[in-house]
Design a protein around this motif. Structure first.
Motif: not given
Length: 184
Positions: A6-7, A58-62, A68-69, A101-104
């Motif tokens: 979950k992010p 990863a970081a989500r930038i809005v 979120e990360t 990685f396949k799982e996520i």
């Protein structure tokens, strides 16, 4: 489908300013109304055909703000070469039992929807590695890409080297935990 990873809401801990948090420098218009996901892999080597991911960050930038990360170690289900373990501080013991990685991948797919994907050498490394798994599992990442190496070559012609380490030194940016996905 269920969520494996979950992010997390972004929590600014050690960084005083991030992107456009300085009130003196407002968010440029270019970023308003856009979503970016900046991401990086650490993997068992460099050859896309044979490597396995061992970490994703990863970081989500809005609208110019990190919201979120998405980060985890990944179990490659194979031995991590000693030179990779030395460089990343990621070894067989610490990834054992982590998701693959396949799982996520389904979670990362949702995390990146409708976002521009950004990375340092994303075109030459991270996106081909992502696509290796995505195509095998039936996911299509048709996102727009922005490669910061390409941008550095275009907009910073005085930079002799455009690697992450060279650029952070050039701009006097502290780069703690180099060769770890979230730090890079």
């Amino acid at each position: 489908y269920y969520c494996v990873l979950k992010p997390q809401p972004f929590k600014e801990v050690a960084v005083k300013k991030f992107l456009f948090d300085d009130a003196e420098k407002p968010v440029p218009d270019y970023f308003i109304g856009k979503t970016f996901v900046v991401f990086d892999f650490e993997a068992t080597g460099l050859d896309i055909a044979t490597i396995e991911p061992i970490e994703i960050g990863a970081a989500r930038i809005v609208d110019g703000k990190v919201t979120e990360t998405f980060t985890t170690l990944l179990d490659p289900k194979c031995h991590i070469p000693d030179e990779v373990a030395q460089k990343t501080a990621i070894n067989d013991d610490i990834v054992r039992g982590m998701p693959t990685f396949k799982e996520i991948l389904p979670d990362f797919f949702k995390f990146t929807r409708n976002a521009v994907l950004v990375g340092h050498n994303i075109s030459g490394y991270d996106f081909p590695l992502l696509n290796k798994y995505a195509s095998a599992e039936g996911y299509i990442f048709d996102n727009e890409l922005e490669d910061t190496i390409v941008l550095a070559r275009k907009y910073i012609p005085e930079a002799r080297h455009v690697g992450l380490e060279a650029l952070t030194k050039m701009f006097d940016i502290t780069h703690v935990n180099a060769h770890r996905a979230m730090a890079d």
